[in-house]
Write a protein that holds these residues in place. Structure first.
Motif, PDB file in Angstrom:
ATOM      1  N   ARG A  41       0.826  -1.214   0.000  1.00 53.79           N
ATOM      2  CA  ARG A  41       0.000   0.000   0.000  1.00 53.79           C
ATOM      3  C   ARG A  41       0.856   1.258   0.000  1.00 53.79           C
ATOM      4  NH1 ARG A  41      -4.071  -0.527   4.743  1.00 53.79           N
ATOM      5  NH2 ARG A  41      -4.636   1.499   3.917  1.00 53.79           N
ATOM      6  N   TRP A  42       2.083   1.167  -0.489  1.00 50.43           N
ATOM      7  CA  TRP A  42       3.028   2.269  -0.439  1.00 50.43           C
ATOM      8  C   TRP A  42       2.474   3.523  -1.111  1.00 50.43           C
ATOM      9  CZ3 TRP A  42       6.633   4.293   2.195  1.00 50.43           C
ATOM     10  CH2 TRP A  42       7.486   5.262   1.659  1.00 50.43           C
ATOM     11  N   ILE A  50       5.355  10.793  -4.294  1.00 53.57           N
ATOM     12  CA  ILE A  50       6.534  10.149  -3.717  1.00 53.57           C
ATOM     13  C   ILE A  50       6.643   8.717  -4.221  1.00 53.57           C
ATOM     14  CG2 ILE A  50       7.565   9.360  -1.549  1.00 53.57           C
ATOM     15  CD1 ILE A  50       6.308  11.906  -0.267  1.00 53.57           C
ATOM     16  N   ALA A  51       5.536   7.994  -4.265  1.00 54.28           N
ATOM     17  CA  ALA A  51       5.545   6.588  -4.683  1.00 54.28           C
ATOM     18  C   ALA A  51       5.963   6.418  -6.140  1.00 54.28           C
ATOM     19  CB  ALA A  51       4.177   5.962  -4.457  1.00 54.28           C
ATOM     20  N   ALA A  52       5.804   7.455  -6.942  1.00 54.00           N
ATOM     21  CA  ALA A  52       6.206   7.360  -8.341  1.00 54.00           C
ATOM     22  C   ALA A  52       7.723   7.284  -8.487  1.00 54.00           C
ATOM     23  CB  ALA A  52       5.672   8.560  -9.125  1.00 54.00           C
ATOM     24  N   HIS A  53       8.464   7.735  -7.457  1.00 51.03           N
ATOM     25  CA  HIS A  53       9.923   7.800  -7.569  1.00 51.03           C
ATOM     26  C   HIS A  53      10.660   7.077  -6.443  1.00 51.03           C
ATOM     27  CE1 HIS A  53       9.310  10.672 -10.753  1.00 51.03           C
ATOM     28  NE2 HIS A  53       8.497  11.336  -9.969  1.00 51.03           N
ATOM     29  N   ALA A  54       9.932   6.526  -5.476  1.00 52.67           N
ATOM     30  CA  ALA A  54      10.581   5.842  -4.348  1.00 52.67           C
ATOM     31  C   ALA A  54       9.731   4.662  -3.914  1.00 52.67           C
ATOM     32  CB  ALA A  54      10.764   6.803  -3.179  1.00 52.67           C
ATOM     33  N   GLU A  55      10.405   3.626  -3.382  1.00 55.90           N
ATOM     34  CA  GLU A  55       9.690   2.461  -2.868  1.00 55.90           C
ATOM     35  C   GLU A  55      10.454   1.905  -1.672  1.00 55.90           C
ATOM     36  OE1 GLU A  55       9.511  -0.207  -6.173  1.00 55.90           O
ATOM     37  OE2 GLU A  55      11.621  -0.745  -6.042  1.00 55.90           O
ATOM     38  N   PRO A  56       9.733   1.326  -0.698  1.00 52.18           N
ATOM     39  CA  PRO A  56      10.415   0.778   0.472  1.00 52.18           C
ATOM     40  C   PRO A  56      11.228  -0.458   0.113  1.00 52.18           C
ATOM     41  CG  PRO A  56       8.073   0.352   0.603  1.00 52.18           C
ATOM     42  CD  PRO A  56       8.282   1.196  -0.609  1.00 52.18           C
ATOM     43  N   LEU A  57      12.445  -0.504   0.608  1.00 53.75           N
ATOM     44  CA  LEU A  57      13.337  -1.624   0.339  1.00 53.75           C
ATOM     45  C   LEU A  57      13.396  -2.556   1.536  1.00 53.75           C
ATOM     46  CD1 LEU A  57      15.128  -2.517  -1.973  1.00 53.75           C
ATOM     47  CD2 LEU A  57      16.977  -1.187  -0.984  1.00 53.75           C
ATOM     48  N   LYS A  58      13.595  -1.982   2.729  1.00 48.03           N
ATOM     49  CA  LYS A  58      13.616  -2.776   3.958  1.00 48.03           C
ATOM     50  C   LYS A  58      13.555  -1.840   5.154  1.00 48.03           C
ATOM     51  CE  LYS A  58      18.644  -3.167   3.953  1.00 48.03           C
ATOM     52  NZ  LYS A  58      19.769  -4.092   3.982  1.00 48.03           N
ATOM     53  N   MET A  59      13.309  -2.439   6.305  1.00 51.51           N
ATOM     54  CA  MET A  59      13.350  -1.703   7.572  1.00 51.51           C
ATOM     55  C   MET A  59      14.454  -2.301   8.420  1.00 51.51           C
ATOM     56  SD  MET A  59       9.363  -0.924   8.522  1.00 51.51           S
ATOM     57  CE  MET A  59       9.741  -0.035  10.004  1.00 51.51           C
ATOM     58  N   ILE A  94       7.340  12.019   4.694  1.00 51.25           N
ATOM     59  CA  ILE A  94       7.303  10.558   4.559  1.00 51.25           C
ATOM     60  C   ILE A  94       7.270   9.904   5.944  1.00 51.25           C
ATOM     61  CG2 ILE A  94       8.563   8.530   3.742  1.00 51.25           C
ATOM     62  CD1 ILE A  94       9.680  10.366   1.497  1.00 51.25           C
ATOM     63  N   LEU A  95       8.125  10.378   6.850  1.00 54.52           N
ATOM     64  CA  LEU A  95       8.153   9.816   8.207  1.00 54.52           C
ATOM     65  C   LEU A  95       6.798   9.984   8.892  1.00 54.52           C
ATOM     66  CD1 LEU A  95      11.651  10.916   9.507  1.00 54.52           C
ATOM     67  CD2 LEU A  95      10.869   8.592   9.089  1.00 54.52           C
ATOM     68  N   GLU A  96       6.210  11.149   8.752  1.00 55.73           N
ATOM     69  CA  GLU A  96       4.897  11.397   9.373  1.00 55.73           C
ATOM     70  C   GLU A  96       3.836  10.456   8.805  1.00 55.73           C
ATOM     71  OE1 GLU A  96       1.426  14.777   9.296  1.00 55.73           O
ATOM     72  OE2 GLU A  96       3.484  15.407   8.945  1.00 55.73           O
ATOM     73  N   ARG A  97       3.818  10.275   7.495  1.00 56.73           N
ATOM     74  CA  ARG A  97       2.808   9.419   6.862  1.00 56.73           C
ATOM     75  C   ARG A  97       2.997   7.950   7.236  1.00 56.73           C
ATOM     76  NH1 ARG A  97       2.598  12.124   0.790  1.00 56.73           N
ATOM     77  NH2 ARG A  97       1.626  14.072   1.451  1.00 56.73           N
ATOM     78  N   VAL A  98       4.250   7.491   7.270  1.00 52.22           N
ATOM     79  CA  VAL A  98       4.520   6.092   7.615  1.00 52.22           C
ATOM     80  C   VAL A  98       4.147   5.835   9.074  1.00 52.22           C
ATOM     81  CG1 VAL A  98       6.355   4.393   7.935  1.00 52.22           C
ATOM     82  CG2 VAL A  98       6.261   5.735   5.841  1.00 52.22           C
TER      83      VAL A  98
END
Length: 163
Positions: A41-42, A50-59, A94-98
């Motif tokens: 659901r990124w 943001i999602a058009a140019h970045a994606e989560p890789l790992k935590m 991004i931090l706030e949304r996550v």
């Protein structure tokens, strides 16, 4: 005794996502994701820009220290080259949304890895054919009484010739 075997019960088909849930959960857990929703659901979480140019890789979770509260994780994002600086400037958003998605301060900072995104690009659809080529094809169609049909065939012919 009956000659026929008993009738089978109703077949209940299960969605593939439910059947493979354990497989996916294990793969996401290896990358530090407690729930796969952050990845799946990124676009909803981070926003389409943001999602058009970045994606989560790992935590990356820091090792817990006994007697100390758990430190927040570092979310590693894969970012397309030229947009890395722009995404870095949006780090607070991004931090706030996550963290709003998780409901607690799960992520304390972001790390960036510049690389092409893993998802395939959507093919660009060509625009409509130019009116001159449509008119040229319309002339070659001959006598067709229905004007809407003739126009549609002319557009189709011009699009086929263009490709």
């Amino acid at each position: 005794m009956s000659k026929f075997p008993p009738k089978p019960g109703p077949i209940s088909a299960k969605p593939l996502g439910i059947l493979l849930n354990d497989v996916f959960a294990e793969a996401y857990a290896k990358q530090g994701f407690a729930a796969r929703e952050l990845v799946t659901r990124w676009a909803q979480i981070a926003g389409p820009e943001i999602a058009a140019h970045a994606e989560p890789l790992k935590m990356q979770w820091p090792r817990p220290v006994e007697g100390q509260p758990q430190e927040p994780a570092t979310l590693v994002l894969r970012v397309e080259g030229p947009m890395a600086l722009e995404i870095q400037h949006s780090a607070d958003v991004i931090l706030e949304r996550v963290n709003r998605f998780f409901g607690w301060s799960a992520v304390g900072k972001l790390a960036f890895r510049q690389a092409p995104l893993s998802r395939p690009r959507r093919p660009v659809r060509p625009g409509p054919p130019d009116p001159k080529s449509v008119a040229k094809v319309a002339e070659s169609l001959g006598d067709i009484e229905d004007e809407q049909l003739k126009t549609a065939l002319a557009r189709l012919g011009a699009a086929i010739k263009r490709n």
